[in-house]
Enzyme design. Structure first.
Site, PDB file in Angstrom:
ATOM      1  N   GLY A   1     -12.863  -5.949 -11.130  1.00 58.65           N
ATOM      2  CA  GLY A   1     -11.647  -5.246 -10.413  1.00 58.65           C
ATOM      3  C   GLY A   1     -10.466  -6.420 -10.543  1.00 58.65           C
ATOM      4  N   ALA A   2      -9.574  -6.260 -11.311  1.00 57.74           N
ATOM      5  CA  ALA A   2      -8.374  -7.170 -11.248  1.00 57.74           C
ATOM      6  C   ALA A   2      -7.094  -6.333 -10.761  1.00 57.74           C
ATOM      7  CB  ALA A   2      -8.124  -7.641 -12.764  1.00 57.74           C
ATOM      8  N   GLY A   3      -7.440  -5.889  -9.533  1.00 61.67           N
ATOM      9  CA  GLY A   3      -6.020  -5.111  -8.740  1.00 61.67           C
ATOM     10  C   GLY A   3      -5.377  -6.171  -7.821  1.00 61.67           C
ATOM     11  N   ALA A   4      -5.243  -5.676  -6.734  1.00 60.68           N
ATOM     12  CA  ALA A   4      -4.461  -6.603  -5.989  1.00 60.68           C
ATOM     13  C   ALA A   4      -4.980  -7.692  -5.421  1.00 60.68           C
ATOM     14  CB  ALA A   4      -3.924  -5.525  -4.656  1.00 60.68           C
TER      15      ALA A   4
ATOM     16  N   LYS B   1     -11.338  -7.113  11.594  1.00 55.50           N
ATOM     17  CA  LYS B   1     -10.470  -6.541  10.660  1.00 55.50           C
ATOM     18  C   LYS B   1     -10.594  -4.980  10.624  1.00 55.50           C
ATOM     19  CE  LYS B   1      -7.742  -6.328   7.065  1.00 55.50           C
ATOM     20  NZ  LYS B   1      -7.813  -6.327   5.819  1.00 55.50           N
TER      21      LYS B   1
ATOM     22  N   SER C   1      -2.676   0.253   3.546  1.00 53.32           N
ATOM     23  CA  SER C   1      -3.189   0.287   2.314  1.00 53.32           C
ATOM     24  C   SER C   1      -3.596   2.077   1.981  1.00 53.32           C
ATOM     25  CB  SER C   1      -4.316  -0.713   1.836  1.00 53.32           C
ATOM     26  OG  SER C   1      -5.417  -0.170   2.809  1.00 53.32           O
TER      27      SER C   1
ATOM     28  N   GLU D   1      -9.975   5.311   0.841  1.00 50.99           N
ATOM     29  CA  GLU D   1     -11.047   4.466   1.399  1.00 50.99           C
ATOM     30  C   GLU D   1     -11.627   5.144   2.613  1.00 50.99           C
ATOM     31  OE1 GLU D   1     -11.689   0.254   0.064  1.00 50.99           O
ATOM     32  OE2 GLU D   1      -9.768   0.383   0.965  1.00 50.99           O
TER      33      GLU D   1
END
Ligand SMILES: NC(=O)C1=CN([C@@H]2O[C@H](COP(=O)(O)OP(=O)(O)OC[C@H]3O[C@@H](n4cnc5c(N)ncnc54)[C@H](OP(=O)(O)O)[C@@H]3O)[C@@H](O)[C@H]2O)C=CC1
Ligand SMILES: CC(C)(CO)C(=O)C(=O)O
Length: 336
Positions: A7-10, A206, A275, A287
């Site tokens: 997963g090469a996202g943010a 978080k 997000s 999500e």
């Protein structure tokens, strides 16, 4: 270290670019236009100060078998996307390969090595079919909390806004050789990566913000400072956080920051869209189950009443359903 980022996202783009720039052997598992762009130009990283860095040594593929066995696999997808890659992951795993999970929310592995009466419990909200637990073995997992904020602004281009902290922790709290090695690798790339003996408490800290501010912002299109400064929404956020705190306490979690301070911290971030609001605006899947549904599942397991969480969950699920139906309509219109 040989590292695959799935997963090469943010977040994946940011982490992978920095690790590669620090000399690690990084392969992105990526698809579509992002794959083509990274293959052509590497991953461009734009930092907070505006400086641009090109990680042109990264490899990129959509073929897990070709990527082959890794020392470390970083899962940088959204929680609800994990099931889609679970089947292929074994191609990346050698006998010693560790997996760092970088999802917000309650992770699918939460009760592995948890101890107590709930040891081994399965969480349907984040692993509906059980396939994730089966194919991404928790014994390999190092827990992680993602504090930085970033965004994939174009294929192969990631912008980093703030933060560099990725606390890590073994699920049994030990300071193993592998977690120490991964932490050192992250630190060498410029991240802060303390090894914690209670990663679950950090996850809750978080999540406290995500389970309250994210759905409120998605429902109202408000920024963090707006939610915190409007008395009624501040009160609602505090009520959601209080319910979550009761559940967490029953699970042995301790919060190192008091609730008021946690809200003040979010307020200080300012006119920032969460997000989940960004996902609403971009028409992406939300999500919700990892950030809110899983907390309600834990509430049921610990016999904790959650009227505020239940209400907000119902509303945000309806929002997502309406969006999905609208997207379906748009697709049908395009086909016609
Ligand atoms: N962004 C941020 O600032 C922060 C994010 N997080 C958390 O980090 C996690 C990752 O979020 P983020 O990076 O923002 O999400 P993104 O949507 O930016 O990145 C996820 C990437 O995974 C890719 N992907 C999804 N399914 C597959 C698949 N089957 N095969 C290959 N690639 C796939 C997507 O590609 P495609 O577009 O092709 O679907 C996308 O590029 C989330 O849990 C989020 O909550 C935590 C803190 C801050
Ligand atoms: C901005 C913040 C901290 C809000 O909870 C966040 O993590 C998100 O947007 O997902």
């Amino acid at each position: 270290m040989k590292i695959a980022i799935v997963g090469a996202g943010a977040i994946g783009g940011y982490v992978g670019a920095k690790l590669s720039l620090a000399g690690e052997d990084v392969t992105f598992i990526v698809r579509g236009a992002n794959l083509e762009a990274i293959r052509r130009n590497g991953m461009k990283l734009i930092l907070e100060d505006g400086s641009e860095h090109i990680a042109d040594q990264v490899k990129a593929t959509d073929n897990y078998r070709l990527a082959g066995r890794q020392d470390l696999v970083i899962l940088a997808l959204k929680a609800h996307q994990l099931e889609s890659i679970a089947d292929q992951l074994h191609h990346l795993l050698g006998p010693e390969t560790a997996i760092v999970t970088m999802q917000n929310g309650i992770p699918y592995w939460y009760f592995y090595k948890h101890g107590g009466a709930l040891e081994g419990s399965h969480l349907k909200m984040v692993d509906p079919t059980g396939e994730i637990s089966e194919k991404i073995p928790a014994s390999r997992v190092i827990g992680c909390v993602v504090y930085p904020a970033s965004e994939l602004i174009a294929p192969g281009v990631v912008r980093h806004f703030e933060g560099e902290r990725f606390p890590l922790g073994e699920l049994d709290g030990s300071s193993s050789e592998r977690v120490t090695r991964i932490s050192a690798c992250f630190v060498n790339a410029g991240f802060k990566a303390p090894v914690l003996d209670d990663i679950r408490s950090e996850i809750w800290l978080k999540l406290w913000g995500n389970l309250s501010f994210n759905p409120i912002s998605a429902l109202t299109h408000s920024t963090l400072v707006d939610i915190c400064q409007f008395p009624l929404s501040r009160e609602l956020a505090a009520a959601l956080m209080t319910e979550a705190q009761t559940i967490a306490h029953k699970l042995g979690i301790s919060f190192r920051v008091p609730l008021d301070k946690r809200i003040a911290g979010a307020e200080k971030i300012g006119k920032h869209k969460t997000s989940m609001l960004k996902d609403v605006e971009a028409g992406r899947a939300l999500e919700i189950d990892a950030l809110v549904g899983s907390v309600i599942e834990l509430a049921r397991l610990t016999h904790t009443p959650t009227p505020h969480l239940d209400t907000v969950y119902a509303l945000v699920k309806l929002l997502a359903k309406t969006f999905e139906e609208e997207r379906g309509q748009v697709q049908l219109q395009r086909v016609a």
